[in-house]
Design a protein around this motif. Sequence first.
Motif, PDB file in Angstrom:
ATOM      1  N   ILE A 156       1.032  -0.852   0.136  1.00 57.72           N
ATOM      2  CA  ILE A 156      -0.131   0.238   0.241  1.00 57.72           C
ATOM      3  C   ILE A 156       0.754   1.467  -0.061  1.00 57.72           C
ATOM      4  N   GLY A 157       2.393   1.056   0.572  1.00 54.41           N
ATOM      5  CA  GLY A 157       3.004   2.129   0.670  1.00 54.41           C
ATOM      6  C   GLY A 157       3.519   3.201  -0.121  1.00 54.41           C
ATOM      7  N   LEU A 158       3.853   1.734  -1.867  1.00 56.13           N
ATOM      8  CA  LEU A 158       4.207   1.886  -3.169  1.00 56.13           C
ATOM      9  C   LEU A 158       3.101   2.621  -3.467  1.00 56.13           C
ATOM     10  N   PHE A 159       2.129   1.890  -3.425  1.00 52.99           N
ATOM     11  CA  PHE A 159       0.801   1.850  -4.325  1.00 52.99           C
ATOM     12  C   PHE A 159       0.666   3.687  -3.975  1.00 52.99           C
ATOM     13  N   ILE A 160       0.236   3.789  -2.729  1.00 55.93           N
ATOM     14  CA  ILE A 160       0.159   5.465  -2.282  1.00 55.93           C
ATOM     15  C   ILE A 160       1.721   6.542  -2.911  1.00 55.93           C
ATOM     16  N   THR A 161       2.612   5.663  -3.254  1.00 54.95           N
ATOM     17  CA  THR A 161       3.383   6.517  -3.865  1.00 54.95           C
ATOM     18  C   THR A 161       3.128   6.867  -4.869  1.00 54.95           C
ATOM     19  N   PHE A 162       3.225   5.838  -5.369  1.00 54.98           N
ATOM     20  CA  PHE A 162       2.721   6.387  -7.414  1.00 54.98           C
ATOM     21  C   PHE A 162       1.275   6.856  -7.510  1.00 54.98           C
ATOM     22  N   LEU A 163       0.202   6.977  -6.809  1.00 52.47           N
ATOM     23  CA  LEU A 163      -0.299   7.796  -7.047  1.00 52.47           C
ATOM     24  C   LEU A 163      -0.305   9.067  -6.516  1.00 52.47           C
ATOM     25  N   GLY A 164       0.708   9.531  -5.321  1.00 52.50           N
ATOM     26  CA  GLY A 164       1.322  10.517  -5.184  1.00 52.50           C
ATOM     27  C   GLY A 164       1.595  11.093  -6.858  1.00 52.50           C
ATOM     28  N   PHE A 165       2.585  10.481  -6.865  1.00 53.12           N
ATOM     29  CA  PHE A 165       3.638  10.629  -8.114  1.00 53.12           C
ATOM     30  C   PHE A 165       3.048  11.066  -9.312  1.00 53.12           C
ATOM     31  N   GLN A 166       2.106  10.133  -9.386  1.00 50.82           N
ATOM     32  CA  GLN A 166       0.766  10.420 -10.794  1.00 50.82           C
ATOM     33  C   GLN A 166       0.052  12.207 -10.119  1.00 50.82           C
ATOM     34  N   ASN A 167      -0.515  12.776  -9.289  1.00 51.41           N
ATOM     35  CA  ASN A 167      -1.160  13.067  -9.297  1.00 51.41           C
ATOM     36  C   ASN A 167      -0.022  13.950  -9.371  1.00 51.41           C
ATOM     37  N   ALA A 168       1.265  14.660  -8.799  1.00 49.39           N
ATOM     38  CA  ALA A 168       1.563  15.280  -9.339  1.00 49.39           C
ATOM     39  C   ALA A 168       2.167  16.189 -10.626  1.00 49.39           C
ATOM     40  N   ASN A 169       2.088  14.745 -11.691  1.00 52.74           N
ATOM     41  CA  ASN A 169       2.419  14.474 -12.626  1.00 52.74           C
ATOM     42  C   ASN A 169       4.177  13.856 -12.825  1.00 52.74           C
ATOM     43  N   ILE A 170       4.617  13.854 -11.833  1.00 53.06           N
ATOM     44  CA  ILE A 170       6.086  13.391 -11.933  1.00 53.06           C
ATOM     45  C   ILE A 170       6.145  12.249 -12.813  1.00 53.06           C
ATOM     46  N   ILE A 171       5.037  11.575 -12.460  1.00 52.60           N
ATOM     47  CA  ILE A 171       4.977  10.440 -13.503  1.00 52.60           C
ATOM     48  C   ILE A 171       3.860  10.385 -14.037  1.00 52.60           C
ATOM     49  N   VAL A 172       3.639   9.852 -15.355  1.00 48.94           N
ATOM     50  CA  VAL A 172       2.890   9.857 -16.135  1.00 48.94           C
ATOM     51  C   VAL A 172       3.006   8.680 -17.316  1.00 48.94           C
ATOM     52  N   GLY A 173       1.924   8.406 -18.071  1.00 49.89           N
ATOM     53  CA  GLY A 173       1.029   7.363 -18.803  1.00 49.89           C
ATOM     54  C   GLY A 173       2.651   7.597 -20.498  1.00 49.89           C
ATOM     55  N   ASP A 174       3.019   6.635 -20.955  1.00 47.72           N
ATOM     56  CA  ASP A 174       3.472   6.782 -21.820  1.00 47.72           C
ATOM     57  C   ASP A 174       3.294   5.005 -22.962  1.00 47.72           C
ATOM     58  N   PRO A 175       2.373   5.441 -23.731  1.00 50.50           N
ATOM     59  CA  PRO A 175       2.545   4.309 -25.196  1.00 50.50           C
ATOM     60  C   PRO A 175       3.705   3.405 -24.766  1.00 50.50           C
ATOM     61  N   ASN A 176       4.359   3.486 -24.802  1.00 52.08           N
ATOM     62  CA  ASN A 176       5.268   2.803 -25.354  1.00 52.08           C
ATOM     63  C   ASN A 176       6.056   2.230 -23.710  1.00 52.08           C
ATOM     64  N   THR A 177       6.275   2.662 -23.104  1.00 50.88           N
ATOM     65  CA  THR A 177       6.927   1.978 -21.667  1.00 50.88           C
ATOM     66  C   THR A 177       5.886   2.404 -20.067  1.00 50.88           C
ATOM     67  N   LEU A 178       4.514   2.504 -21.008  1.00 47.01           N
ATOM     68  CA  LEU A 178       3.704   2.666 -19.581  1.00 47.01           C
ATOM     69  C   LEU A 178       3.961   3.548 -18.628  1.00 47.01           C
ATOM     70  N   VAL A 179       4.960   3.683 -18.671  1.00 54.65           N
ATOM     71  CA  VAL A 179       5.174   4.756 -16.990  1.00 54.65           C
ATOM     72  C   VAL A 179       6.383   5.641 -17.871  1.00 54.65           C
ATOM     73  N   ALA A 180       6.296   6.705 -17.396  1.00 57.32           N
ATOM     74  CA  ALA A 180       7.160   7.773 -17.574  1.00 57.32           C
ATOM     75  C   ALA A 180       7.811   8.899 -16.501  1.00 57.32           C
ATOM     76  N   LEU A 181       8.990   9.287 -16.952  1.00 56.84           N
ATOM     77  CA  LEU A 181       8.427  11.175 -16.189  1.00 56.84           C
ATOM     78  C   LEU A 181       8.460  11.993 -16.871  1.00 56.84           C
ATOM     79  N   GLY A 182       7.795  13.205 -16.049  1.00 55.61           N
ATOM     80  CA  GLY A 182       7.001  13.738 -16.530  1.00 55.61           C
ATOM     81  C   GLY A 182       7.475  15.036 -16.296  1.00 55.61           C
ATOM     82  N   ASP A 183       7.432  16.027 -17.368  1.00 55.82           N
ATOM     83  CA  ASP A 183       7.568  17.084 -17.940  1.00 55.82           C
ATOM     84  C   ASP A 183       7.461  18.686 -16.330  1.00 55.82           C
TER      85      ASP A 183
END
Length: 444
Positions: free
Chosen positions: A147-174
């Motif tokens: 759950i710790g990893l899950f909500i950290t991932f949620l946090g990174f996603q909500n901040a757009n630090i981690i974003v979706g990528d069609p080739n690698t599924l996820v990638a570093l955001g802008d």
Amino acid sequence: MKKYFQFEELGTNYRREIIGGLTTFLAMAYILIVNPLTLSLEGVADIPDAMRMDKGAVFVATALAAAVGSLFMGFIARYPIGLAPGMGLNAFFAFTVVLGYGIPWQTALTGVLFSGITFIILSLTGLRELIINAIPAQLKFAVGAGIGLFITFLGFQNANIIVGDPNTLVALGDLSKGPTLLAIFGLVITVVMMVRKIKGAIFYGMIMTTIVGMFAGLIELPGQVVSKIPSVAPTFGAAFEVFFNDPASLFTTQFLVIVITFLFVDFFDTAGTLVAVANQAGLMKDNQLPRAGKALLSDSLATVTGAVFGTSTTTSYIESTAGVAAGAKTGFASVITGALFLLALFFSPLLMVVTSEVTAPALIIVGVLMVSTLGNIEWHRFEIAVPAFFTIIAMPLTYSIATGIAIGFVFYPITMIISGNKKEVHPIMYGLWIIFILYFLFIE
């Protein structure tokens, strides 16, 4: 009040509990905005208006369900856990049941009501508590870390630090974008305060991030402070309409699948949250969850209450760990959270300043705190390491706490039997193994 909530025994005080309850509320407040948009199918074009739930009514139902659920948890179970309509479950409700299956939202609410009533029965019989206490300590540690990893991932996603990528599924955001920079600022300032051991660092970090965001023009100033409460009439009691209008729809395989899915996801999301929060707050005793039955009953009552008001399944929120990290240890924090949800009915414009960039740093930091349970897992025992690792890694990768628990619990009896340690497996775990296998075959 202090005696009832055991302030002295748990080493806490009013200040810590109030800050903890407020922190939990701020971390959860997004649901008051997201849930009405989700259940009204906002953004979905070319569908009949009858498929959309009234946004104003859902907002009120969401606030009331969260308030009542949190108050139940605070007064009955005395745990620092906030409740509200669950993310994921609301998406399943809106996009799978209503939009995908074409089932009226009124019937979907009936499904939520049925699952809640079933939960109450299971809670009163003690079966839910028995199941949670039968889960081995090693898997409970894995659930907390996952759950710790899950909500950290949620946090990174909500901040757009981690974003979706069609080739690698996820990638570093802008990282040069303003909102993302604001979240990074919040993360850095919170880390600094945590390292300096400042009490309530997560809460203060959220406040400072909000203020900086307003000055930078990244968070819009609310046009007004108080607004009129919308009517809950369009959704209130709608869960009972199907009994009079279309009772035959309750006796279909499709409706049964809906109820079972609500049951399964809520059961194990709640179990995971209770274990994770109790571990973090230091409330677990000999691998047992004190007052687990009362906590599960509170969650069940909240689901039924939410269904009657007109919202999807109400469940325990993992964001409560942010409140625990801010100092909360007792149910008084949940009482504060519930009271704030009631106040939110009048101050909905102010909720707009609690953006995802504000709450993201809190989720990331809490994730850091929760993965500390990794050190308690017996990694040198491969039969333990495999199910524990699968539980941990599956939660962020499948975007589901319940699925992560299911995958780990499927492997646990297998590895323990093969390694000659079948006596360590509680009989209930074999029953869960069968249930999870059937879940993956017929529901997932």
